[in-house]
Design an enzyme around this catalytic site. Structure first.
Site, PDB file in Angstrom:
ATOM      1  N   SER A 260       1.197  -1.350  -0.319  1.00 15.77           N
ATOM      2  CA  SER A 260       0.123  -0.048   0.226  1.00 15.77           C
ATOM      3  C   SER A 260       0.622   1.665  -0.076  1.00 15.77           C
ATOM      4  O   SER A 260       1.924   1.049   0.401  1.00 15.77           O
ATOM      5  CB  SER A 260      -0.632   0.079   1.015  1.00 15.77           C
ATOM      6  N   LYS A 261       0.518   2.372  -0.609  1.00 11.17           N
ATOM      7  CA  LYS A 261       1.309   3.406  -0.340  1.00 11.17           C
ATOM      8  C   LYS A 261       1.279   4.179   0.848  1.00 11.17           C
ATOM      9  O   LYS A 261       2.590   5.062   0.225  1.00 11.17           O
ATOM     10  CB  LYS A 261       0.382   5.200  -0.735  1.00 11.17           C
ATOM     11  N   ARG A 262       0.708   3.607   2.096  1.00 12.93           N
ATOM     12  CA  ARG A 262       1.562   3.825   3.059  1.00 12.93           C
ATOM     13  C   ARG A 262       3.604   3.403   2.689  1.00 12.93           C
ATOM     14  O   ARG A 262       4.128   4.158   4.281  1.00 12.93           O
ATOM     15  CB  ARG A 262       1.593   3.795   4.693  1.00 12.93           C
ATOM     16  N   GLN A 263       3.387   2.017   2.856  1.00 17.63           N
ATOM     17  CA  GLN A 263       4.978   2.034   1.918  1.00 17.63           C
ATOM     18  C   GLN A 263       6.048   2.396   1.202  1.00 17.63           C
ATOM     19  O   GLN A 263       6.605   2.137   1.223  1.00 17.63           O
ATOM     20  CB  GLN A 263       4.432   0.479   2.674  1.00 17.63           C
ATOM     21  N   GLY A 264       4.948   3.290   0.506  1.00 17.39           N
ATOM     22  CA  GLY A 264       6.044   3.828  -0.315  1.00 17.39           C
ATOM     23  C   GLY A 264       6.185   3.417  -1.873  1.00 17.39           C
ATOM     24  O   GLY A 264       4.326   3.943  -2.041  1.00 17.39           O
TER      25      GLY A 264
END
Ligand code: GLU
Length: 493
Positions: A260-264
């Site tokens: 997901s976007k949170r991990q980069g």
């Protein structure tokens, strides 16, 4: 010509997720392998998620990746248009079609009008949750008489249309990756098919479109697996044959959670900006969830088309391993033509401020030589400024104690003196000079091997390892080398 037809059906929510690119890729490989057709359809029925420019982004990302569709939404002269005989391929342009099929389902008793307000639905949900049940529509409007419902609609009441699922019936389908899947309708909801804004839901539109577009295989992410029984039931309700299903394992990060976007980086655009080559990204993605018969890891698109099959797609999530991607990308960078890599590196060099437009125009060959010195060591292109900083920072900082100690070796000053003398005798450095300089210094000083190369390498770059010294000397040029000798003599000897 085979009749195989597959489709990639993204929603235009702003960017193409790397998992979406893999779905598109598997569709494409399967279509190409079987001489079939690959369709791009835009599923934009959720108006709240629509993002301006998203369709162009999607098409650009596919084009960049080399995944070419045959039919559907395309861009021509930077404008969106559509090709193919099954259009329109943008769902918001198909509302009349959905209306016709909704009416058909209502007439045949497979769907019903629902007048429940959001407040009522929320209340039911809360109540069910409090009772420890899975929230589900309670069927309140299932038995409203059609004529009665039509009157209420004529009176301006807001409504939706829901699927009328039979009670306690097993719905079955075959999935080419997962085998037989069975779900009982008592575990399913009377899905909304038409929303109060007049737009169909995904579940309804996807079935109508896949049928009308003659799609033979539905290849998509496994997150859609729980929805498939509803789709299968809709095919049955219409009296249509359902297509083949192929649900692909989710692309996971190393902790086995959805990427997901949170991990980069997750969008194709992110990877492009970081300097991954499209053929490397595609090669790597093909291996996330599919394995070839051999241990081979580097595949061109044609080789992938040749070897790809759903039998070798795994049931469990594919882990996205950045290190492996970096390794594969590095392989492609090494194999690529130097001009191409140079051209692709220039934007990063401009952005870092190490070069400007005039360098690009007037000193392209010098940039190219510089890039050639680090081409072997790049995992992705945005690393270039870091790799070439040795050519731009005149203050030399030995990278570690070892480097610092090398400058304290015996005879280092005599090496530098000999180097300076040679430099003083020429106007500017050419290839011949760079190639022969070490021989000359060796002759003058009697120092050879490591004791000759290492102090000069550290003096020039601060590092003990790095590009070929001949190239470093060529890229730096006379003045920079003289400055470095001076700096090291004054500060580090
Ligand atoms: N519109 C869906 C998505 O955004 C497509 C799912 C499908 O392929 O059926 O992923």
């Amino acid at each position: 010509m085979s009749d195989i037809r597959v489709r990639f059906a993204p929603s235009p929510t702003g960017y193409l997720h790397i998992g979406g690119l893999r779905t598109a890729l598997y569709n494409y490989l399967f279509a190409k392998k079987n001489n079939g057709k690959f369709v791009l359809r835009i599923e934009d029925t959720d108006r709240t998620r629509y993002v301006e420019g998203a369709i162009e982004n999607l098409i650009n990302a596919l084009e960049w990746s080399g995944i070419q569709h045959d039919e559907g939404v395309v861009t021509k002269d930077s404008k969106i248009t559509q090709i193919g005989e099954y259009g329109p391929y943008i769902q918001s342009e198909r509302l009349q079609i959905y209306k016709k099929y909704i009416d058909e389902l209502i007439e045949s008793g497979h769907a019903y009008y629902c007048f429940c307000t959001k407040e009522r639905l929320d209340e039911v949900r809360e109540y069910q949750k409090a009772q420890g049940k899975i929230p589900r529509y309670d069927g309140y409007c299932r038995s409203i008489d059609i004529d009665e419902a039509k009157k209420r609609i004529a009176n301006g009441e807001e409504y939706t249309v829901r699927l009328k699922l039979p009670h306690s019936r097993d719905i079955e389908f075959q999935d080419l990756v997962r085998g037989k899947v069975t779900i009982n309708t008592s575990d399913m909801d009377d899905q909304v098919l038409l929303k109060s804004d007049g737009f169909p839901t995904y579940h309804f539109a996807v079935v109508v479109d896949d049928h009308l577009m003659n799609i033979t295989h539905i290849v998509r992410g496994e997150e859609w697996l729980p929805s498939t029984p509803k789709h299968v039931y809709l095919y049955e309700a219409f009296g249509w044959d359902a297509p083949q299903y192929v649900h692909l394992p989710t692309v996971l990060n190393k902790d086995k959670k959805k990427l997901s976007k949170r991990q980069g980086d997750v969008s194709v655009e992110d990877f492009r900006k970081r300097g991954y080559l499209p053929e490397a990204l595609v090669n790597y993605l093909a291996l996330v969830g599919w394995s070839p018969e051999s241990n081979k890891e580097i595949f061109s698109m044609d080789e992938l088309i040749d070897e790809f099959s759903f039998e070798r797609v795994s049931k469990t999530g594919g882990v996205f391993d950045k290190d492996k991607l970096n390794w594969i990308n590095g392989q492609y960078i090494r194999k690529s033509d130097l001009d191409r890599i140079t051209r692709l590196c220039i934007p990063y060099l401009l952005e870092s401020g190490y070069i400007d437009e005039s360098h690009v125009k007037e000193q392209y060959d010098w940039i190219k030589t510089m890039v050639s010195t680090v081409q072997e060591s790049l995992s992705y292109l945005s690393e270039i400024p870091e790799k070439v900083k040795i050519y731009f920072e005149d203050e030399i900082h030995p990278e570690d104690q070892k480097a610092e100690d090398i400058l304290k070796n015996e005879g280092v000053q005599s090496l530098f003196d000999a180097f300076k003398e040679e430099l003083d005798s020429i106007e500017s450095i050419d290839h011949e000079f760079a190639k022969t300089i070490f021989k000359k210094i060796q002759k003058k000083t009697g120092i050879k091997g490591k004791n000759l190369y290492m102090p000069i390498r550290v003096m020039l770059t601060g590092q003990v390892h790095g590009p070929e010294m001949v190239n470093i000397i060529l890229v730096l040029g006379k003045d920079k080398i003289l400055n470095r000798i001076k700096y090291v003599e004054e500060n580090l000897l």
